[in-house]
Structures are given as C-alpha cells and as structure tokens.
Design an enzyme around this catalytic site. Structure first.
Site, mmCIF file in Angstrom:
data_model
loop_
_atom_site.group_PDB
_atom_site.id
_atom_site.type_symbol
_atom_site.label_atom_id
_atom_site.label_comp_id
_atom_site.label_asym_id
_atom_site.label_seq_id
_atom_site.Cartn_x
_atom_site.Cartn_y
_atom_site.Cartn_z
ATOM 1 N N ASP A 1 0.823 -1.213 0.000
ATOM 2 C CA ASP A 1 0.000 0.000 0.000
ATOM 3 C C ASP A 1 0.860 1.267 0.000
ATOM 4 O O ASP A 1 1.968 1.277 0.542
ATOM 5 C CB ASP A 1 -0.927 -0.020 1.233
ATOM 6 C CG ASP A 1 -2.057 0.988 1.106
ATOM 7 O OD1 ASP A 1 -2.411 1.353 -0.032
ATOM 8 O OD2 ASP A 1 -2.587 1.409 2.148
ATOM 9 N N LEU B 1 10.323 -21.060 -4.822
ATOM 10 C CA LEU B 1 9.439 -20.117 -4.131
ATOM 11 C C LEU B 1 8.079 -20.140 -4.818
ATOM 12 O O LEU B 1 8.014 -20.191 -6.037
ATOM 13 C CB LEU B 1 10.024 -18.695 -4.232
ATOM 14 C CG LEU B 1 9.118 -17.542 -3.798
ATOM 15 C CD1 LEU B 1 8.987 -17.498 -2.273
ATOM 16 C CD2 LEU B 1 9.665 -16.199 -4.285
ATOM 17 N N HIS C 1 2.241 3.451 -8.988
ATOM 18 C CA HIS C 1 2.025 2.027 -9.279
ATOM 19 C C HIS C 1 3.185 1.484 -10.114
ATOM 20 O O HIS C 1 3.661 0.371 -9.890
ATOM 21 C CB HIS C 1 0.715 1.808 -10.030
ATOM 22 C CG HIS C 1 -0.501 2.203 -9.227
ATOM 23 N ND1 HIS C 1 -0.654 1.856 -7.911
ATOM 24 C CD2 HIS C 1 -1.614 2.908 -9.568
ATOM 25 C CE1 HIS C 1 -1.813 2.342 -7.470
ATOM 26 N NE2 HIS C 1 -2.399 2.988 -8.444
HETATM 27 C C1 IPE Z 1 -5.345 -2.709 -0.177
HETATM 28 O O1 IPE Z 1 -5.037 -1.360 -0.300
HETATM 29 C C2 IPE Z 1 -5.302 -3.365 -1.523
HETATM 30 C C3 IPE Z 1 -3.983 -3.493 -2.126
HETATM 31 C C4 IPE Z 1 -2.845 -3.139 -1.611
HETATM 32 C C5 IPE Z 1 -3.974 -4.115 -3.424
HETATM 33 P P1 IPE Z 1 -6.162 -0.253 -0.426
HETATM 34 O O2 IPE Z 1 -5.467 1.037 -0.612
HETATM 35 O O3 IPE Z 1 -7.142 -0.627 -1.479
HETATM 36 O O4 IPE Z 1 -6.883 -0.341 0.991
HETATM 37 P P2 IPE Z 1 -7.818 0.715 1.717
HETATM 38 O O5 IPE Z 1 -8.847 1.139 0.717
HETATM 39 O O6 IPE Z 1 -6.970 1.857 2.149
HETATM 40 O O7 IPE Z 1 -8.386 -0.016 2.885
HETATM 41 C C1 IPE Z 2 -1.601 0.244 -3.319
HETATM 42 O O1 IPE Z 2 -1.361 1.597 -3.324
HETATM 43 C C2 IPE Z 2 -1.810 -0.325 -4.692
HETATM 44 C C3 IPE Z 2 -3.187 -0.714 -4.993
HETATM 45 C C4 IPE Z 2 -4.190 -0.651 -4.173
HETATM 46 C C5 IPE Z 2 -3.436 -1.204 -6.339
HETATM 47 P P1 IPE Z 2 -2.549 2.655 -3.323
HETATM 48 O O2 IPE Z 2 -2.916 2.936 -4.740
HETATM 49 O O3 IPE Z 2 -3.664 2.198 -2.477
HETATM 50 O O4 IPE Z 2 -1.844 3.916 -2.700
HETATM 51 P P2 IPE Z 2 -2.468 4.914 -1.625
HETATM 52 O O5 IPE Z 2 -2.871 4.097 -0.449
HETATM 53 O O6 IPE Z 2 -3.629 5.583 -2.270
HETATM 54 O O7 IPE Z 2 -1.341 5.834 -1.337
HETATM 55 MG MG MG Z 3 -4.107 2.441 -0.499
#
Ligand code: IPE
Ligand code: IPE
Ligand code: MG
Length: 260
Positions: free
Chosen positions: A31, A142, A48
C-alpha cells in the site's frame, strides 16, 4: 584462588543461541503507491509503476531467505471502484509485468500463481495468467502468489460454495467438515500457514485480505510507502518476527518448555 573459585570446572563450550526460525509464508499488502506519487507532485499511477521495482526486490529477498511462499496483494475486489483510468493502468501494468518477468521467474525456480476471482479480468489477461501458471508449475524454489481481484470474504464464500457442491453430490459428508477440510478449498490450500503479514503505507487494517489465513499470523505495519520498500525494510520485518513469541493460545512458559 579467585581463578579457582570462578574456574573450578572447565567452562563448557558457550552454546550459541538457536537461530530463531524465519517465516515460511509471508504476505504483503503493498500500500501507498498513490501517496508516494502525489508527494512527488506526480499522478497516482506513477506510483504504481514505481512499485514494480519493490515487487522485484521482495521476490529476490524471499528467494535468498528461504521463504517458501510469498503472497502479494496487488488488486483487491474493492479496487474496481477506483477511477476507470487508474484501474486500466493497473491492468496494463499487470499484463506488462507478466510479459516481462515470466521467463526470469521461471529461470529462478519461482512458481507463479494468481489467487482471486480471475474471471473478473479480460479473456486475454486470463489466458496469459494460465500460461505463466502452467509454465512455472513444477518450480519449487518459491511460490509467488499474486492476489488480484482478491477479497478475503470472496475466498471464504468461494470455499463454502465448492464444499456445498461436494456435499450435494455426496463426495463430502457434512459430518466430515472441519477446519482442515475447509482450508483445502481456499485459495491458499497447498501453502504453509501464513506466518507474517506486512502492510506498508501506514494504515493499520487488513482491507479484506487473507481473512481466514490471518488467524494466527504475526502482523507487521510500517509507514514506508510501497515504492520505498526494499530488502532492508523486509529484513527489519523478518527480524521483528523472529523475536516474537508465538503462543497460539498457550502460556509463554508452555511455549518455552516445548521449544527447550
Ligand atoms: C489494499 O489497499 C489493496 C492493495 C494493496 C492491493 P487499499 O489502498 O485498497 O486499501 P484501503 O482502501 O486503504 O483499505
Ligand atoms: C496500493 O497503493 C496499490 C493498490 C491498491 C493497487 P494505493 O494505490 O492504495 O496507494 P495509496 O494508499 O492511495 O497511497
Ligand atoms: Mg491504499
């Protein structure tokens, strides 16, 4: 005299403390990509793209540290609700990474599996996923699980559906349903128990990740945003895991005795 007092018997060879066992199965909620990019004044999808390098780093780390299974949360069943543009960049990226990394993963003995409801993806991507899974299926260095269109509740419901179908045909008797059997229908059935769940990006929540599998996992949260995650931060999480006492409901004394 003093020597005699303190050295009366030959000191026994100092016994090195037993090396604490590292985790066999690690899962990561990757995240913080969007915030990482925004901090740099860029659009979210820039984060990303940068996050792919961290994926390479954690796969390398897992291979070098005898981790048997690494499960990465790449796209949740709730992430479809994001702006269309962001979702389509994420799909493209998934496609690109499968194309560019498959051979290297295979060469390095990595078995790739996608867990989640792949039927939600377009047919071409599903075909590619199956191709890479097939190509790497005999690798044993792995197991790399990519959780895509994954939801922990979906995983449980999906297992329940399969189980119900087998009860209906008589393959399984209701009386035989237990945790082990239920587990065998989940998307992580053949993997070791989840030992360590890491979440980057500063949030302290599970966000519908491996709900069933988290039962006794150790949780590790770091403020590091995913594109900044690297081998050093992974090592810190593993070191922290190694000094924890996993009690599984027992008392600390019972655990010490059993380990003794
Ligand atoms: C969880 O992150 C999903 C992934 C890392 C793929 P999110 O950014 O979607 O989670 P929330 O919305 O903050 O809970
Ligand atoms: C995690 O990073 C990746 C996915 C959920 C695909 P985020 O896109 O949720 O990044 P933040 O949390 O908004 O910074
Ligand atoms: Mg996020």
């Amino acid at each position: 005299m003093i020597g005699k007092l303190f050295n009366a018997t030959k000191p026994t060879e100092a016994k090195a403390p037993a090396e604490a066992a590292g985790p066999k199965h690690v899962a990561i909620i990757m995240d913080g990509n969007g915030r990482w990019a925004q901090k740099k004044g860029k659009i979210r999808t820039f984060g990303h793209k940068a996050g792919v390098d961290s994926v390479r780093a954690v796969v390398r780390f897992a291979r070098q540290n005898n981790i048997e299974s690494l499960t990465l949360f790449a796209f949740s069943s709730e992430n479809w609700k994001r702006p269309e543009e962001e979702v389509s960049v994420l799909m493209e990226l998934f496609n690109l990474v499968l194309n560019s990394e498959a051979k290297k993963l295979n060469k390095n003995g990595v078995r790739l599996k996608v867990i989640g409801d792949v039927n939600g993806f377009d047919a071409k991507l599903v075909e590619k996923i199956h191709k890479v899974e097939e190509m790497t299926k005999d690798n044993s260095e792995l197991v790399l699980n990519i959780a895509a269109n994954y939801g922990g509740r979906w995983d449980i419901v999906n297992a329940a559906k399969q189980l119900a179908a087998q009860v209906k045909t008589g393959e399984v008797k209701e009386a035989d349903i237990n945790e082990e059997l239920f587990n065998s229908f989940t998307s992580t059935a053949e993997l070791p128990e989840l030992d360590l769940l890491i979440r980057t990006g500063g949030e302290h929540r599970i966000s519908n990740f491996l709900l069933w599998q988290c039962a006794y996992a150790e949780l590790y949260f770091t403020d590091v945003l995913w594109p900044d995650f690297n081998e050093d931060v992974f090592q810190q999480a593993v070191d922290d895991f190694k000094v924890r006492q996993r009690r599984f409901g027992l008392t600390g004394e019972q655990v010490v005795k059993a380990d003794g």
